[in-house]
Enzyme design. Structure first.
Site, PDB file in Angstrom:
ATOM      1  N   LYS A  22      -6.816  -1.212   0.684  1.00  0.00           N
ATOM      2  CA  LYS A  22      -5.905  -2.263   0.185  1.00  0.00           C
ATOM      3  C   LYS A  22      -5.006  -2.743   1.317  1.00  0.00           C
ATOM      4  CE  LYS A  22      -1.927  -1.069  -1.920  1.00  0.00           C
ATOM      5  NZ  LYS A  22      -0.705  -1.665  -1.373  1.00  0.00           N
ATOM      6  N   ASN A  23      -4.450  -1.788   2.083  1.00  0.00           N
ATOM      7  CA  ASN A  23      -3.444  -2.166   3.085  1.00  0.00           C
ATOM      8  C   ASN A  23      -4.040  -2.757   4.344  1.00  0.00           C
ATOM      9  OD1 ASN A  23      -1.584  -1.415   1.248  1.00  0.00           O
ATOM     10  ND2 ASN A  23      -1.055   0.526   2.219  1.00  0.00           N
ATOM     11  N   CYS A 116      11.945  -3.112  -4.682  1.00  0.00           N
ATOM     12  CA  CYS A 116      10.787  -2.872  -5.549  1.00  0.00           C
ATOM     13  C   CYS A 116      10.877  -1.412  -5.984  1.00  0.00           C
ATOM     14  CB  CYS A 116       9.495  -3.117  -4.807  1.00  0.00           C
ATOM     15  SG  CYS A 116       9.165  -1.842  -3.627  1.00  0.00           S
ATOM     16  N   ARG A 121      13.300  -3.348  -0.064  1.00  0.00           N
ATOM     17  CA  ARG A 121      12.205  -3.663   0.866  1.00  0.00           C
ATOM     18  C   ARG A 121      12.714  -4.763   1.801  1.00  0.00           C
ATOM     19  NH1 ARG A 121       7.303  -1.650  -1.107  1.00  0.00           N
ATOM     20  NH2 ARG A 121       6.312  -1.985   0.891  1.00  0.00           N
ATOM     21  N   ASP A 306       2.315   7.239   2.073  1.00  0.00           N
ATOM     22  CA  ASP A 306       1.514   6.870   0.894  1.00  0.00           C
ATOM     23  C   ASP A 306       0.735   8.054   0.329  1.00  0.00           C
ATOM     24  OD1 ASP A 306       0.611   3.510   2.012  1.00  0.00           O
ATOM     25  OD2 ASP A 306       2.473   4.393   1.263  1.00  0.00           O
ATOM     26  N   ARG A 398      -3.412  -1.494  -8.838  1.00  0.00           N
ATOM     27  CA  ARG A 398      -3.105  -2.280  -7.631  1.00  0.00           C
ATOM     28  C   ARG A 398      -3.826  -1.709  -6.417  1.00  0.00           C
ATOM     29  NH1 ARG A 398       2.911  -2.476  -6.437  1.00  0.00           N
ATOM     30  NH2 ARG A 398       1.971  -3.427  -4.595  1.00  0.00           N
TER      31      ARG A 398
HETATM   32  C1  EPZ Z   1       3.238  -0.879   4.367  1.00  0.00           C
HETATM   33  O1  EPZ Z   1       4.415  -1.352   3.739  1.00  0.00           O
HETATM   34  C2  EPZ Z   1       2.303  -0.479   3.239  1.00  0.00           C
HETATM   35  N1  EPZ Z   1       1.992  -1.644   2.415  1.00  0.00           N
HETATM   36  C3  EPZ Z   1       2.945   0.603   2.388  1.00  0.00           C
HETATM   37  O2  EPZ Z   1       1.971   1.008   1.409  1.00  0.00           O
HETATM   38  C4  EPZ Z   1       3.263   1.801   3.284  1.00  0.00           C
HETATM   39  O3  EPZ Z   1       3.929   2.785   2.521  1.00  0.00           O
HETATM   40  C5  EPZ Z   1       4.159   1.357   4.449  1.00  0.00           C
HETATM   41  O4  EPZ Z   1       3.517   0.283   5.174  1.00  0.00           O
HETATM   42  C6  EPZ Z   1       4.437   2.487   5.428  1.00  0.00           C
HETATM   43  O5  EPZ Z   1       3.237   2.972   5.927  1.00  0.00           O
HETATM   44  C7  EPZ Z   1       1.059  -2.519   2.854  1.00  0.00           C
HETATM   45  O6  EPZ Z   1       0.486  -2.367   3.909  1.00  0.00           O
HETATM   46  C8  EPZ Z   1       0.734  -3.678   1.947  1.00  0.00           C
HETATM   47  P1  EPZ Z   1       7.157  -0.799   6.604  1.00  0.00           P
HETATM   48  P2  EPZ Z   1       5.564  -2.083   4.614  1.00  0.00           P
HETATM   49  O7  EPZ Z   1       7.539  -2.191   6.963  1.00  0.00           O
HETATM   50  O8  EPZ Z   1       4.931  -2.923   5.643  1.00  0.00           O
HETATM   51  C9  EPZ Z   1      11.875  -0.444   6.403  1.00  0.00           C
HETATM   52  C10 EPZ Z   1       1.184   1.502  -0.750  1.00  0.00           C
HETATM   53  O9  EPZ Z   1       1.475   2.383  -1.574  1.00  0.00           O
HETATM   54  N2  EPZ Z   1      11.906  -1.834   6.884  1.00  0.00           N
HETATM   55  O10 EPZ Z   1       6.453   0.058   7.609  1.00  0.00           O
HETATM   56  O11 EPZ Z   1       6.526  -2.710   3.682  1.00  0.00           O
HETATM   57  C11 EPZ Z   1      11.337  -0.336   4.968  1.00  0.00           C
HETATM   58  O12 EPZ Z   1      12.376  -0.550   4.035  1.00  0.00           O
HETATM   59  C12 EPZ Z   1       2.282   0.783   0.013  1.00  0.00           C
HETATM   60  O13 EPZ Z   1       0.001   1.160  -0.478  1.00  0.00           O
HETATM   61  C13 EPZ Z   1      13.130  -2.418   7.226  1.00  0.00           C
HETATM   62  O14 EPZ Z   1      14.189  -1.784   7.114  1.00  0.00           O
HETATM   63  O15 EPZ Z   1       6.251  -0.802   5.285  1.00  0.00           O
HETATM   64  C14 EPZ Z   1      10.827   1.079   4.913  1.00  0.00           C
HETATM   65  O16 EPZ Z   1      11.898   1.961   4.630  1.00  0.00           O
HETATM   66  C15 EPZ Z   1       3.659   1.268  -0.381  1.00  0.00           C
HETATM   67  N3  EPZ Z   1      13.153  -3.697   7.655  1.00  0.00           N
HETATM   68  C16 EPZ Z   1      10.324   1.319   6.335  1.00  0.00           C
HETATM   69  O17 EPZ Z   1      10.941   0.310   7.164  1.00  0.00           O
HETATM   70  C17 EPZ Z   1      12.016  -4.450   7.804  1.00  0.00           C
HETATM   71  O18 EPZ Z   1      12.103  -5.630   8.232  1.00  0.00           O
HETATM   72  C18 EPZ Z   1       8.808   1.218   6.464  1.00  0.00           C
HETATM   73  O19 EPZ Z   1       8.472  -0.061   6.044  1.00  0.00           O
HETATM   74  C19 EPZ Z   1      10.781  -3.857   7.449  1.00  0.00           C
HETATM   75  C20 EPZ Z   1      10.745  -2.550   7.004  1.00  0.00           C
END
Ligand code: EPZ
Length: 417
Positions: A22-23, A116, A121, A306, A398
């Site tokens: 998915k990701n 969310c 997020r 995850d 999802r």
């Molecule tokens: C991706 O989310 C994945 N989703 C998530 O999978 C996964 O848990 C995550 O990466 C971490 O590996 C998809 O790929 C669609 P991040 P993403 O940006 O990109 C903070 C699942 O279950 N952050 O690496 O949103 C954020 O709040 C999903 O399949 C900021 O503060 O993850 C989080 O605490 C859930 N500012 C941390 O960084 C930003 O601008 C990691 O977020 C961006 C992120």
């Protein structure tokens, strides 16, 4: 409302096949916006999030058609830059369309309502990086109105955290920007590598992906290609957890060992026998499970956040005390309360959960709180005495292609009602 009804403690046996990730499929579908003509993504999973991404592409004017395991996207009639609010709400990760739409059209309008089920997020890193590349982004009441003016240009970007989504958005904006871009402290997840390889197949010039720094040379245009989506490493972790919690042996096909090098040792510490082969992984959990000392979720190549919930579901029956530390998201223990209803002994506070193994779990009526939390409840139900009913399974759909068919095919008693 649909529910999954599971009669637990059935031994599993046989082979499971890991569907496309998915990701990876989501950023790849966003990346199709940048490619002229037709792109075909093979091994594209049948998931509600993937369907939502296809609907976004259609709203932009693209032709998006599923043919079996493949999805083709034709962008010749791409004409809009507005992502409808209801689609943005449906899938937080739609933000990854921003970089691609800006790269192709130069304008983009989408809502980003923020929090969310996993907690806030934020997208501050996405926004500040795109602004560094020349995008003018106005944020007003959760609406982002973006314009690249004379066009995006390369930049030197240092991420304060190796955000997966931010890294993806920057790559998507940089591949057709003027000049070169470097991303320091980039995310190293395999999905970043998959996206980079896809874009290079379309004519992009990306190097260093999978490492801390990624280099992108902007090119004039990209053309569609055929590409195979990587297997889903979290679905793989889910299947391994199901084998562990039911004391079964399973072979998981279409597995990429390099994607799960931080996960396999955890199952070995639990006492499972794990034999990785080139494209499959054999696991046997004949002996009762042992607790693992500490699991810390970290950016890749560390233990993935995850996989935290599904592995915790297996640890509920592991003799001894396991410590799980969730370092990535602020609210990712919502499955704990539901596991407690099944007789698990878990104390969660802040980013730490202490799991004391119990001799057995008891089936109960539980509710999926988020995608991976829901999958954890299915895993726990497979290993529980009696009947477990999981509701709110829209979350599970999802990220898992018909989870009940997968587990039924290896002997579980699970059905969707
Ligand atoms: C991706 O989310 C994945 N989703 C998530 O999978 C996964 O848990 C995550 O990466 C971490 O590996 C998809 O790929 C669609 P991040 P993403 O940006 O990109 C903070 C699942 O279950 N952050 O690496 O949103 C954020 O709040 C999903 O399949 C900021 O503060 O993850 C989080 O605490 C859930 N500012 C941390 O960084 C930003 O601008 C990691 O977020 C961006 C992120």
């Amino acid at each position: 409302m649909q529910r999954l009804v599971i009669d637990g403690e059935k031994k599993l046996s046989g082979e499971l096949y890991v569907h496309g990730a998915k990701n990876s499929a989501l950023p790849l579908l966003a990346a199709c916006v940048l490619a002229r003509g037709e792109t075909v993504l093979h091994n594209c999973p049948r998931l509600s999030d993937v369907y939502a991404a296809c609907r976004i592409l259609t709203c932009l004017g693209c032709k998006c058609v599923r043919d079996g395991d493949s999805v083709s996207v034709n962008t010749d009639s791409l004409s809009h830059f507005n992502v409808p609010d209801e689609l943005m709400r449906e899938m937080r990760s739609s933000i990854v369309f921003l970089g691609a739409i800006l790269g192709r059209i130069g304008r983009c309008r989408l809502s980003f309502p923020g929090g969310c089920e996993l907690g806030p997020r934020p997208i501050d890193m996405h926004i500040s990086a795109l602004r560094q590349m020349g995008a003018m982004i106005k944020e007003d009441h959760g609406i982002l109105d973006c314009d690249v003016g004379k066009g995006l240009h390369g930049a030197k970007i240092v991420l304060s955290f190796p955000s997966v989504g931010a890294t993806e958005n920057i790559i998507l904006a940089a591949v057709t920007a003027k000049g070169s871009t470097v991303i320091h402290n980039a995310a190293r997840e395999p999905e970043i590598t998959d996206l980079s390889r896809f874009l290079n197949s379309c004519g992009a010039r990306i190097s260093g992906y999978g490492e801390n720094s990624i280099y992108i040379e902007g090119v004039e245009k990209l053309s569609g290609c055929d590409y195979e989506v990587m297997p889903d490493r979290i679905v793989l972790a889910t299947y391994l957890s199901a084998a562990a919690v039911t004391g079964s042996e399973l072979t998981v096909l279409n597995s990429r060992v390099s994607d799960v090098e931080a996960i396999l040792p955890v199952f070995e510490q639990m006492g499972c026998i794990v034999c990785p082969y080139s494209d499959r992984i054999y696991i046997s959990a004949k002996r009762s499970l042992k607790a693992v000392k500490t699991i810390r979720t970290m950016p890749f190549p560390g233990f993935p956040t995850d996989a935290q919930a599904v592995v915790m579901a297996a640890l509920t029956k592991a003799k001894g005390t396991s410590i799980v530390i969730e370092n990535i998201f602020s609210n990712r223990f919502r499955h704990v309360d539901e596991l407690l209803r099944m007789g698990a002994d878990i104390k969660a506070e802040g980013k730490v959960a202490v799991v004391d193994g119990v001799n057995f779990l008891s089936g109960a009526k539980v509710r999926a709180t988020d995608l991976r939390g829901g999958a954890a409840l299915v895993v726990a139900g497979l290993g529980a005495q009696g009947t477990t009913e999981v509701s709110d399974i829209k979350y599970i759909d999802r990220g898992y292609e018909s989870i009940e068919n997968a587990f039924s095919s290896v002997g579980a008693s699970i059905k969707r009602v």
